[in-house]
Design a protein around this motif. Structure first.
Motif, PDB file in Angstrom:
ATOM      1  N   UNK A 290       1.156  -1.275  -0.101  1.00  0.00           N
ATOM      2  CA  UNK A 290       0.263   0.571   0.027  1.00  0.00           C
ATOM      3  C   UNK A 290       0.955   1.259  -0.046  1.00  0.00           C
ATOM      4  N   UNK A 291       0.156   1.935  -0.583  1.00  0.00           N
ATOM      5  CA  UNK A 291       1.077   3.403  -0.409  1.00  0.00           C
ATOM      6  C   UNK A 291       0.478   4.037   0.667  1.00  0.00           C
ATOM      7  N   UNK A 292       1.995   4.858   1.434  1.00  0.00           N
ATOM      8  CA  UNK A 292       1.236   5.215   2.205  1.00  0.00           C
ATOM      9  C   UNK A 292       1.405   7.093   2.642  1.00  0.00           C
ATOM     10  N   UNK A 293       2.622   7.254   1.351  1.00  0.00           N
ATOM     11  CA  UNK A 293       3.245   8.752   1.538  1.00  0.00           C
ATOM     12  C   UNK A 293       4.303   8.830   0.353  1.00  0.00           C
ATOM     13  N   UNK A 294       4.773   9.937  -0.480  1.00  0.00           N
ATOM     14  CA  UNK A 294       5.968  10.615  -1.159  1.00  0.00           C
ATOM     15  C   UNK A 294       5.951  11.648  -1.086  1.00  0.00           C
TER      16      UNK A 294
END
Length: 211
Positions: free
Chosen positions: A11-15
């Motif tokens: 899952x994408x958390x942050x960039x």
């Protein structure tokens, strides 16, 4: 180098600040700092990890050429660790170097499969051939058909279940990597700037050089 066989959907958390944070449980279990992991087909280098996931530095060029900037928190990400010499080659050679982004134009059922049509730029389509291989978000797939402005792949239920494709809809973006072997063949045949000149490999060129 990768195979295009997805090991885990993270899952994408942050960039933020050029650092991509990803939630995962499997792919970082035997990771070391500096290892390569393909994230939606993008080859990234692990800079930190723990039991809940890992982080990787992302260059501005990578953001420009991929769909990373479009991700929202919790978005599913296809993850694959780098190929080991002892691994079965179930897909095809995938470098993790994205050629560009395509957009899903259509999805229709065909028996137990889904035919997914992806719109792409002409430069990308030149490297895609019917029955050849292409990596979409890092997934090794076989091309079913190629049109003037798009191409189509057929998705079996297993692929949709174990990758992020189950969450994709018409209009969704996909990272595209064409077959690396095809890229070299294209250049040798004059598809890019080569000894044959910018016009490509022609009958006249071959005759001039004794063929």
């Amino acid at each position: 180098m990768f195979t295009g066989i997805i090991e885990e959907v993270g899952t994408f958390a942050r960039l933020s600040g050029g650092v991509l944070s990803i939630g995962a449980h499997l792919v970082q279990s035997d990771a070391h700092i500096g290892d390569s992991i393909a994230v939606n087909g993008i080859c990234l280098t692990v800079t930190s990890f723990d039991a809940q996931g890992f982080s990787a530095d992302v260059m501005p060029e990578t953001v420009r050429r991929t769909s990373l900037a479009e991700l929202t928190r919790g978005a599913p990400l296809n993850l694959e660790r780098a190929l080991l010499p002892t691994t079965r080659m179930g897909g095809h050679f995938v470098s993790g170097h994205i050629d560009g982004v395509g957009k899903i134009r259509a999805m229709r059922e065909e028996g137990n499969a889904i035919l997914m049509t992806v719109a792409a730029d002409a430069d990308i389509l030149r490297g895609i051939v019917e029955k050849g291989s292409v990596a979409l978000d890092g997934i090794s797939l076989t091309v079913a058909a190629v049109g003037a402005a798009d191409f189509t792949v057929s998705l079996i239920p297993h692929t949709r279940t174990v990758t992020n494709l189950g969450a994709k809809r018409i209009g969704s973006l996909l990272n595209i990597e064409t077959d690396i072997l095809g890229k070299y063949a294209l250049k040798l045949l004059g598809g890019e700037s080569s000894a044959a000149g910018k016009t490509g490999l022609t009958r006249e060129y071959l005759m001039q050089h004794g063929f």
